[in-house]
Scaffold this active site. Structure first.
Site, PDB file in Angstrom:
ATOM      1  N   ASN A   8       2.149   7.413 -12.442  1.00 34.17           N
ATOM      2  CA  ASN A   8       3.041   6.833 -11.481  1.00 34.17           C
ATOM      3  C   ASN A   8       3.794   5.805 -11.845  1.00 34.17           C
ATOM      4  O   ASN A   8       3.193   4.999 -12.961  1.00 34.17           O
ATOM      5  CB  ASN A   8       2.583   6.812 -10.000  1.00 34.17           C
ATOM      6  CG  ASN A   8       1.286   5.968 -10.053  1.00 34.17           C
ATOM      7  OD1 ASN A   8       1.670   4.475 -10.279  1.00 34.17           O
ATOM      8  ND2 ASN A   8       0.013   6.211  -9.717  1.00 34.17           N
TER       9      ASN A   8
ATOM     10  N   ASP B 144      -3.687  10.638  -6.494  1.00 38.75           N
ATOM     11  CA  ASP B 144      -4.451  11.551  -5.491  1.00 38.75           C
ATOM     12  C   ASP B 144      -5.329  12.672  -5.894  1.00 38.75           C
ATOM     13  O   ASP B 144      -6.263  13.010  -5.618  1.00 38.75           O
ATOM     14  CB  ASP B 144      -3.473  11.859  -4.355  1.00 38.75           C
ATOM     15  CG  ASP B 144      -3.112  10.793  -3.556  1.00 38.75           C
ATOM     16  OD1 ASP B 144      -3.986   9.869  -3.203  1.00 38.75           O
ATOM     17  OD2 ASP B 144      -1.847  10.578  -3.430  1.00 38.75           O
TER      18      ASP B 144
ATOM     19  N   PRO C  37     -11.634  11.124  -6.103  1.00 34.44           N
ATOM     20  CA  PRO C  37     -12.232  10.278  -5.037  1.00 34.44           C
ATOM     21  C   PRO C  37     -11.593   9.085  -4.491  1.00 34.44           C
ATOM     22  O   PRO C  37     -10.840   8.531  -5.257  1.00 34.44           O
ATOM     23  CB  PRO C  37     -13.714   9.736  -5.829  1.00 34.44           C
ATOM     24  CG  PRO C  37     -13.162   9.692  -7.223  1.00 34.44           C
ATOM     25  CD  PRO C  37     -12.364  10.951  -7.439  1.00 34.44           C
ATOM     26  N   ASP C  38     -11.703   8.714  -3.168  1.00 34.31           N
ATOM     27  CA  ASP C  38     -11.000   7.439  -2.923  1.00 34.31           C
ATOM     28  C   ASP C  38     -11.807   6.356  -2.776  1.00 34.31           C
ATOM     29  O   ASP C  38     -12.812   6.059  -2.303  1.00 34.31           O
ATOM     30  CB  ASP C  38     -10.797   7.613  -1.080  1.00 34.31           C
ATOM     31  CG  ASP C  38      -9.766   6.879  -0.823  1.00 34.31           C
ATOM     32  OD1 ASP C  38      -9.969   5.392  -1.005  1.00 34.31           O
ATOM     33  OD2 ASP C  38      -8.729   6.794   0.032  1.00 34.31           O
ATOM     34  N   ILE C  39     -11.396   5.575  -3.919  1.00 43.53           N
ATOM     35  CA  ILE C  39     -12.095   4.352  -4.220  1.00 43.53           C
ATOM     36  C   ILE C  39     -12.469   3.344  -3.317  1.00 43.53           C
ATOM     37  O   ILE C  39     -13.655   2.895  -2.967  1.00 43.53           O
ATOM     38  CB  ILE C  39     -11.612   3.583  -5.662  1.00 43.53           C
ATOM     39  CG1 ILE C  39     -11.457   4.817  -6.739  1.00 43.53           C
ATOM     40  CG2 ILE C  39     -12.510   2.660  -6.136  1.00 43.53           C
ATOM     41  CD1 ILE C  39     -10.493   4.353  -7.850  1.00 43.53           C
TER      42      ILE C  39
ATOM     43  N   PHE D  83      -4.121  -1.434  -0.021  1.00 46.65           N
ATOM     44  CA  PHE D  83      -2.815  -1.671  -0.020  1.00 46.65           C
ATOM     45  C   PHE D  83      -2.194  -0.214   0.515  1.00 46.65           C
ATOM     46  O   PHE D  83      -2.798   0.561   0.111  1.00 46.65           O
ATOM     47  CB  PHE D  83      -2.394  -2.151  -1.391  1.00 46.65           C
ATOM     48  CG  PHE D  83      -1.962  -3.409  -1.688  1.00 46.65           C
ATOM     49  CD1 PHE D  83      -3.057  -4.166  -1.699  1.00 46.65           C
ATOM     50  CD2 PHE D  83      -0.753  -4.052  -1.685  1.00 46.65           C
ATOM     51  CE1 PHE D  83      -2.857  -5.672  -2.092  1.00 46.65           C
ATOM     52  CE2 PHE D  83      -0.377  -5.259  -2.043  1.00 46.65           C
ATOM     53  CZ  PHE D  83      -1.759  -6.174  -1.944  1.00 46.65           C
TER      54      PHE D  83
ATOM     55  N   LYS E  41      -4.006   4.088   7.909  1.00 46.83           N
ATOM     56  CA  LYS E  41      -4.982   3.944   6.756  1.00 46.83           C
ATOM     57  C   LYS E  41      -5.926   3.091   7.020  1.00 46.83           C
ATOM     58  O   LYS E  41      -7.029   3.241   6.671  1.00 46.83           O
ATOM     59  CB  LYS E  41      -3.877   3.705   5.432  1.00 46.83           C
ATOM     60  CG  LYS E  41      -3.799   4.525   4.494  1.00 46.83           C
ATOM     61  CD  LYS E  41      -2.753   4.169   3.364  1.00 46.83           C
ATOM     62  CE  LYS E  41      -1.907   5.417   3.036  1.00 46.83           C
ATOM     63  NZ  LYS E  41      -0.782   5.165   2.085  1.00 46.83           N
TER      64      LYS E  41
ATOM     65  N   LYS F 257      -9.730   4.508   6.277  1.00 50.17           N
ATOM     66  CA  LYS F 257     -10.502   4.005   5.085  1.00 50.17           C
ATOM     67  C   LYS F 257     -11.521   2.915   5.823  1.00 50.17           C
ATOM     68  O   LYS F 257     -12.034   2.565   5.178  1.00 50.17           O
ATOM     69  CB  LYS F 257      -9.822   3.233   4.232  1.00 50.17           C
ATOM     70  CG  LYS F 257      -8.471   4.262   3.732  1.00 50.17           C
ATOM     71  CD  LYS F 257      -7.978   4.174   2.147  1.00 50.17           C
ATOM     72  CE  LYS F 257      -6.897   5.076   1.913  1.00 50.17           C
ATOM     73  NZ  LYS F 257      -6.775   5.350   0.381  1.00 50.17           N
TER      74      LYS F 257
HETATM   75  N1  CTP Z   1      -6.999   3.878  -2.940  1.00 48.01           N
HETATM   76  C1  CTP Z   1      -8.140   4.188  -3.824  1.00 48.01           C
HETATM   77  N2  CTP Z   1      -8.522   5.202  -4.305  1.00 48.01           N
HETATM   78  C2  CTP Z   1      -7.888   6.520  -4.061  1.00 48.01           C
HETATM   79  C3  CTP Z   1      -6.762   6.433  -3.380  1.00 48.01           C
HETATM   80  C4  CTP Z   1      -6.113   4.896  -2.962  1.00 48.01           C
HETATM   81  O1  CTP Z   1      -8.841   3.042  -3.953  1.00 48.01           O
HETATM   82  N3  CTP Z   1      -8.211   7.595  -4.671  1.00 48.01           N
HETATM   83  C5  CTP Z   1      -6.618   2.868  -2.258  1.00 48.01           C
HETATM   84  C6  CTP Z   1      -5.279   2.179  -2.929  1.00 48.01           C
HETATM   85  O2  CTP Z   1      -5.542   1.347  -4.186  1.00 48.01           O
HETATM   86  C7  CTP Z   1      -4.843   1.399  -1.638  1.00 48.01           C
HETATM   87  C8  CTP Z   1      -5.127   2.435  -0.655  1.00 48.01           C
HETATM   88  O3  CTP Z   1      -6.141   3.039  -0.932  1.00 48.01           O
HETATM   89  O4  CTP Z   1      -5.577   0.089  -1.683  1.00 48.01           O
HETATM   90  C9  CTP Z   1      -3.891   3.209  -0.282  1.00 48.01           C
HETATM   91  O5  CTP Z   1      -3.643   3.855  -1.255  1.00 48.01           O
HETATM   92  P1  CTP Z   1      -2.416   4.901  -0.926  1.00 48.01           P
HETATM   93  O6  CTP Z   1      -1.857   5.502  -2.291  1.00 48.01           O
HETATM   94  O7  CTP Z   1      -1.280   4.129  -0.276  1.00 48.01           O
HETATM   95  O8  CTP Z   1      -2.963   5.722   0.192  1.00 48.01           O
HETATM   96  P2  CTP Z   1      -3.626   7.135  -0.031  1.00 48.01           P
HETATM   97  O9  CTP Z   1      -4.964   7.063   0.386  1.00 48.01           O
HETATM   98  O10 CTP Z   1      -3.520   7.777  -1.329  1.00 48.01           O
HETATM   99  O11 CTP Z   1      -2.942   8.002   1.067  1.00 48.01           O
HETATM  100  P3  CTP Z   1      -1.214   8.798   0.721  1.00 48.01           P
HETATM  101  O12 CTP Z   1      -1.218   8.948  -0.739  1.00 48.01           O
HETATM  102  O13 CTP Z   1      -1.457  10.060   1.901  1.00 48.01           O
HETATM  103  O14 CTP Z   1      -0.231   8.012   1.351  1.00 48.01           O
END
Ligand code: CTP
Length: 415
Positions: A228, A297, A325-327, A345, A359, A363
């Site tokens: 991205n 994602d 995974p969502d870190i 963020f 969010k 989270k």
């Molecule tokens: N983040 C993360 N790991 C992921 C996705 C997101 O740690 N796999 C963290 C990003 O670093 C940021 C926050 O989660 O601090 C939000 O990221 P964002 O991309 O805006 O949100 P998403 O959870 O991906 O939701 P969406 O794409 O549906 O907006």
């Protein structure tokens, strides 16, 4: 020449506006870099009074340093110009800091022994050190690697530091003498950044901060992948601001072309999984986790071993994807005793605040920093809105480093 600060390239307030510095030069070939350093300090808004030792006069002239600093240079304690002929007192009393660049092996030895045979060593010795009005002494060592590593020099440096001096560098690399090693003076811009950092409030002293930054890269085959437009600039600015504020900083960076901020430990990763695997074991040892990375994602379930070729049929390949995974959420789920203070963020294209609030809850993090994604990617400035349980706080449009410093101050208040 006027003392008015010159605005920087971004039109931002100069970072050293209102600071008065004594720039001391002792003898060494690195004096040529001190000329550039003087210019960097003036460009950053500082007023600069140059003081040179006799040895320094062998390398650059006072005319050069006067032209760059806009003030006559002091070279002798016997100069009758200052009131009551006390340059060593007047010069040190006016300064916000004394920076000696280059600080030669001999000059550091003089400091370690408390010698005062020249104006520069004299004013270092005479500088106020009391609680209320201490004048800090910053040293930028510059010498051959053998001189630097000599036990006598190391002893003298340790003594000077024990007596209150602060070291800027030295750096490592090619030296004017043709050898390579430790001892070269930091570059002018690095020294300027170090002085700017020195004056930042130490609101995160003793804290450990973990930051993710940049995009991730999800490989489709050996030459292609999904990524991205995140530049990593905001995350790198936060890492720098946290380090300036006194924190020990670890930066886990996706693929970006940015220099590592001074004093920051950097771990480079590619994919979201690699970022996850780097962050999770580190998180419990940190007090703060700031997730600025634009983590992909989804990733392809399998990476093709070889480059995917067109087969001539016009058919396009289909990729089966799976969720990464969502870190941030994973760190926020750690048991309380292991969990750092988590800052997320939210880069959104629409309904920025609504998505940010959602969010934060989803989270389970105490603080979300919201911004308009397409309006910030790759740019040097931004606007941020901080969303926490109490409500919203807007940090108005500024360059990313200024915003990062403001955010660091806000985080420190919440710890
Ligand atoms: N983040 C993360 N790991 C992921 C996705 C997101 O740690 N796999 C963290 C990003 O670093 C940021 C926050 O989660 O601090 C939000 O990221 P964002 O991309 O805006 O949100 P998403 O959870 O991906 O939701 P969406 O794409 O549906 O907006």
């Amino acid at each position: 020449m006027s003392d008015a600060p010159i605005p920087d390239d971004r039109g931002a307030a100069p970072e050293l506006a209102g600071r008065h510095l004594v720039l001391g030069l002792s003898g060494g070939i690195a004096c040529y870099k001190a000329a550039d350093f003087a210019r960097e300090l003036v460009k950053s808004g500082a007023t600069v009074q140059v003081v040179m030792t006799e040895a320094a006069l062998q390398f650059v002239t006072p005319v050069t340093m006067q032209a760059l600093s806009g003030r006559p240079v002091h070279t002798s304690q016997w100069d009758a110009r200052p009131a009551a002929n006390m340059a060593h007192i007047d010069l040190s009393r006016e300064a916000d800091a004394i920076v000696v660049a280059p600080a030669s092996a001999d000059f550091i030895a003089q400091l370690a022994q408390g010698r005062a045979g020249e104006l520069l060593s004299l004013l270092c010795l005479a500088r106020p050190r009391g609680e209320g009005r201490a004048v800090p002494l910053l040293l930028a060592p510059a010498m051959n690697r053998e001189m630097w590593s000599h036990p006598a020099t190391q002893r003298n440096v340790a003594q000077a530091v024990a007596d209150g001096a602060l070291l800027l560098g030295p750096g490592h690399g090619a030296q004017a003498c043709g050898e390579t090693g430790d001892g070269r003076m930091l570059e002018a811009a690095e020294l300027r950044d170090a002085v700017v950092a020195f004056f930042q409030p130490k609101v995160l002293a003793g804290r450990r901060v973990l930051v993710t930054a940049g995009p991730t890269f999800e490989a489709l085959d050996p030459v292609r992948g999904i990524t991205n437009r995140s530049s990593g600039k905001m995350g790198f600015a936060i890492a720098r601001a946290a380090a300036e504020a006194g924190a020990a900083v670890t930066l886990v960076a996706g693929p970006v072309h940015l220099p590592t901020p001074a004093g920051v430990r950097r771990i480079d990763v590619g994919s979201a999984l690699q970022m996850h695997d780097a962050v999770l074991p580190l998180a419990p040892a940190h007090d703060v986790f700031v997730a600025t990375a634009a983590v992909a994602d989804w990733r392809p379930i399998a990476m093709a071993e070889e480059k995917i070729k067109k087969d001539g049929s016009g058919r396009v390949p289909a990729f089966e994807m799976t969720e990464n995974p969502d870190i941030l959420a994973a760190v926020a789920r750690l048991p309380q005793a292991q969990r750092p203070y988590c800052v997320g963020f939210a880069a959104e294209s629409h309904d920025v605040l609504r998505h940010a609030r959602e969010k934060r809850i989803r989270k389970a993090v105490p603080l979300i920093v919201a911004n308009h994604g397409p309006a910030t990617f790759g740019r040097d400035d931004n606007t941020l809105v901080l969303v926490d349980a109490r409500g919203e706080l807007e940090l108005p449009r500024a360059d990313k480093l200024s915003l990062a410093r403001a955010l660091v101050a806000q985080i420190a208040q919440r710890l």
